[in-house]
Design a protein around this motif. Structure first.
Motif, PDB file in Angstrom:
ATOM      1  N   UNK A 139      46.419  52.460  25.949  1.00  0.00           N
ATOM      2  CA  UNK A 139      45.431  51.493  25.469  1.00  0.00           C
ATOM      3  C   UNK A 139      45.891  50.097  25.855  1.00  0.00           C
ATOM      4  N   UNK A 140      45.091  49.392  26.662  1.00  0.00           N
ATOM      5  CA  UNK A 140      45.468  48.073  27.162  1.00  0.00           C
ATOM      6  C   UNK A 140      44.368  47.072  26.839  1.00  0.00           C
ATOM      7  N   UNK A 141      44.720  46.053  26.058  1.00  0.00           N
ATOM      8  CA  UNK A 141      43.768  45.018  25.638  1.00  0.00           C
ATOM      9  C   UNK A 141      44.215  43.680  26.219  1.00  0.00           C
ATOM     10  N   UNK A 142      43.439  43.160  27.178  1.00  0.00           N
ATOM     11  CA  UNK A 142      43.752  41.887  27.829  1.00  0.00           C
ATOM     12  C   UNK A 142      42.615  40.878  27.636  1.00  0.00           C
ATOM     13  N   UNK A 143      41.916  40.956  26.532  1.00  0.00           N
ATOM     14  CA  UNK A 143      40.783  40.070  26.294  1.00  0.00           C
ATOM     15  C   UNK A 143      41.228  38.614  26.209  1.00  0.00           C
ATOM     16  N   UNK A 144      40.379  37.729  26.745  1.00  0.00           N
ATOM     17  CA  UNK A 144      40.584  36.285  26.665  1.00  0.00           C
ATOM     18  C   UNK A 144      41.950  35.857  27.210  1.00  0.00           C
ATOM     19  N   UNK A 145      42.184  36.153  28.480  1.00  0.00           N
ATOM     20  CA  UNK A 145      43.424  35.750  29.145  1.00  0.00           C
ATOM     21  C   UNK A 145      43.189  34.955  30.419  1.00  0.00           C
ATOM     22  N   UNK A 167      41.969  53.495  27.908  1.00  0.00           N
ATOM     23  CA  UNK A 167      41.101  52.470  27.315  1.00  0.00           C
ATOM     24  C   UNK A 167      41.532  51.095  27.821  1.00  0.00           C
ATOM     25  N   UNK A 168      40.572  50.330  28.321  1.00  0.00           N
ATOM     26  CA  UNK A 168      40.859  49.002  28.868  1.00  0.00           C
ATOM     27  C   UNK A 168      39.841  47.994  28.361  1.00  0.00           C
ATOM     28  N   UNK A 169      40.344  46.865  27.846  1.00  0.00           N
ATOM     29  CA  UNK A 169      39.493  45.765  27.392  1.00  0.00           C
ATOM     30  C   UNK A 169      39.867  44.521  28.195  1.00  0.00           C
ATOM     31  N   UNK A 170      38.924  44.022  28.981  1.00  0.00           N
ATOM     32  CA  UNK A 170      39.146  42.807  29.769  1.00  0.00           C
ATOM     33  C   UNK A 170      37.987  41.837  29.545  1.00  0.00           C
ATOM     34  N   UNK A 171      37.493  41.779  28.345  1.00  0.00           N
ATOM     35  CA  UNK A 171      36.383  40.885  28.025  1.00  0.00           C
ATOM     36  C   UNK A 171      36.846  39.433  27.980  1.00  0.00           C
ATOM     37  N   UNK A 172      35.895  38.513  28.148  1.00  0.00           N
ATOM     38  CA  UNK A 172      36.152  37.068  28.055  1.00  0.00           C
ATOM     39  C   UNK A 172      37.254  36.609  29.024  1.00  0.00           C
ATOM     40  N   UNK A 173      37.140  36.995  30.268  1.00  0.00           N
ATOM     41  CA  UNK A 173      38.175  36.647  31.245  1.00  0.00           C
ATOM     42  C   UNK A 173      37.644  35.926  32.475  1.00  0.00           C
ATOM     43  N   UNK A 174      36.376  35.489  32.440  1.00  0.00           N
ATOM     44  CA  UNK A 174      35.822  34.724  33.551  1.00  0.00           C
ATOM     45  C   UNK A 174      35.974  35.456  34.892  1.00  0.00           C
ATOM     46  N   UNK A 175      35.725  36.736  34.884  1.00  0.00           N
ATOM     47  CA  UNK A 175      35.855  37.519  36.112  1.00  0.00           C
ATOM     48  C   UNK A 175      34.786  37.163  37.131  1.00  0.00           C
TER      49      UNK A 175
END
Length: 425
Positions: A139-145, A167-175
């Motif tokens: 489980x990897x959560x990288x939100x808002x980085x 599971x991967x969370x990369x929300x709020x990262x200006x991709x």
């Protein structure tokens, strides 16, 4: 002058000596030949051969040899035995980054939550190197980085090789669209990722084709969040085809986008052929009455959807009455959220009656911030008692009697008229 007797011994001694030496040499060669023909170890006589062979001289290592040996061992450790900590620290040293202590302490745990750490693109690359071969984190959560395109690419490339993260969370990262494109391409190769959160990344419509291709080629992803990404008509139509053909996704969040009119109709059309999707959120889009009517038709044949959120979608009375007909014949839907829509009192009552019908399986009806009339309240009590349904709604509108303005007059007569209208009976 010497006599013969004195010279004879001198001549015979060399002859005899040469003969003996030649004989000894022949005997030595025969012995060596016999020794070479002795059987190998484990066979009788092998011990004699080993006794005859002189021990090999021990070669003392020089200073150069010792230096080469140490270098080879050190290179082998770097190539094969580097720990995740060592790899991460070396990458940080190369890029001049400050190592994140939390990552060092939790890189071998199952859950790695790194929200709001300000990693940036280089920080994302730094953690992607040890995660490439990591077998602990799932489980990897990288939100808002603030990963942006380059950081998103580093994480997406890592997931092409890592087969343990599910599971991967990369929300709020200006991709943006370019950064999101790397994740959609990754879906062609990754076979273990089950949850992907790309919400709030301003993806837009430009990579709709890659989105469709990746999702159609991946049958393992079950949860996908694309909320708040400026997805418009093109993406809506692509997602409609995905919903119709993908057999893996069970939870799809498309809230806070720009899916309207034709794209809304295309998306809702996909539900007619999909019985795998369990939860769908289309809140804060623009389905309108057209989308609601198409959605109602899909509900008549859909047997898989259990949770539907269509809050704030510009659905009026016409759309509400159509939805009511779809709800009446649907047994799988359990949760319906339709608040913040101008349904009118007639529309809300139609939906409530549909929820109270015999075939409907709805247990939660959310009409948040929608005012209802007295007739709705009476029917609500009957439905709640009969089917144990929970209803969330706005305020009740009373049966007010609006009187005309007081007649114009002067003096105390005006005050008396005003009080007569406003005072309760």
């Amino acid at each position: 002058m010497l006599g013969v007797t004195d010279q004879a011994p001198v001549d015979t001694i060399p002859e005899n000596s040469e003969t003996e030496q030649a004989s000894a040499l022949v005997n030595k060669e025969e012995d060596e030949t016999a020794a070479c023909e002795q059987p190998p170890d484990g066979i009788r006589g092998a011990g004699k051969l080993q006794e005859r062979q002189p021990p090999e001289p021990v070669r003392q290592p020089t200073s150069d040899d010792e230096y080469d040996t140490d270098l080879e061992v050190e290179e082998e450790k770097k190539t094969y035995n580097l720990s995740a900590h060592t790899m991460y620290l070396e990458v940080c040293r190369t890029f001049g980054l400050i190592p994140v202590k939390y990552f060092l302490n939790n890189v071998h745990s199952t859950h790695l939550k790194m929200r709001h750490h300000g990693l940036g693109a280089q920080g994302a690359f730094a953690i992607s190197v040890p995660l490439l071969t990591n077998t602990s984190v799932n489980f990897l959560d990288l939100a808002d980085n603030w990963l942006e395109e380059a950081g998103g690419r580093a994480i997406a490339d890592m997931l092409k090789e890592n087969l343990y993260i599910t599971e991967l969370i990369v929300s709020q990262n200006k991709l943006g669209s370019e950064g999101a494109r790397y994740f959609f391409e990754m879906l062609h190769l990754n076979t273990t990722l089950m949850t992907l959160d790309l919400s709030e990344n301003s993806i837009g419509d430009s990579c709709a084709e890659e989105l469709e291709s990746g999702l159609l080629d991946n049958g393992n992803l079950t949860v996908l969040n694309l909320g708040n990404n400026d997805l418009g008509d093109k993406a809506g139509k692509s997602l409609g085809r995905v919903i119709a053909e993908n057999d893996g996704i069970e939870d799809l969040d498309l809230s806070w986008n720009k899916i309207r009119r034709r794209s809304a109709v295309a998306l809702c059309e996909g539900l007619k052929n999909n019985n795998r999707l369990r939860r769908l959120s289309l809140a804060y889009n623009g389905l309108g009455n057209e989308g609601a009517i198409t959605l109602a038709d899909a509900l008549k044949s859909n047997t898989g959807l259990a949770d539907l959120d269509i809050s704030c979608n510009r659905i009026h009375q016409q759309g509400a009455e159509a939805l009511a007909k779809g709800i009446e014949s649907n047994e799988s839907l359990k949760i319906l959220k339709i608040g913040l829509n101008p349904l009118s009192c007639v529309g809300t009552l139609a939906i409530l009656n549909a929820v109270g019908s015999e075939r409907s399986g709805i247990t939660l009806l959310d009409l948040s911030r929608i005012e209802v009339n007295k007739e709705f309240v009476i029917r609500e009590q009957e439905v709640v008692e009969a089917k144990k349904v929970r209803v969330i709604r706005g305020l009740q509108l009373e049966n007010y009697v609006i009187k005309g303005p007081p007649k114009r007059s002067t003096g105390n007569q005006s005050n008396e008229s005003f009080s007569a209208v406003c005072d309760p009976e």
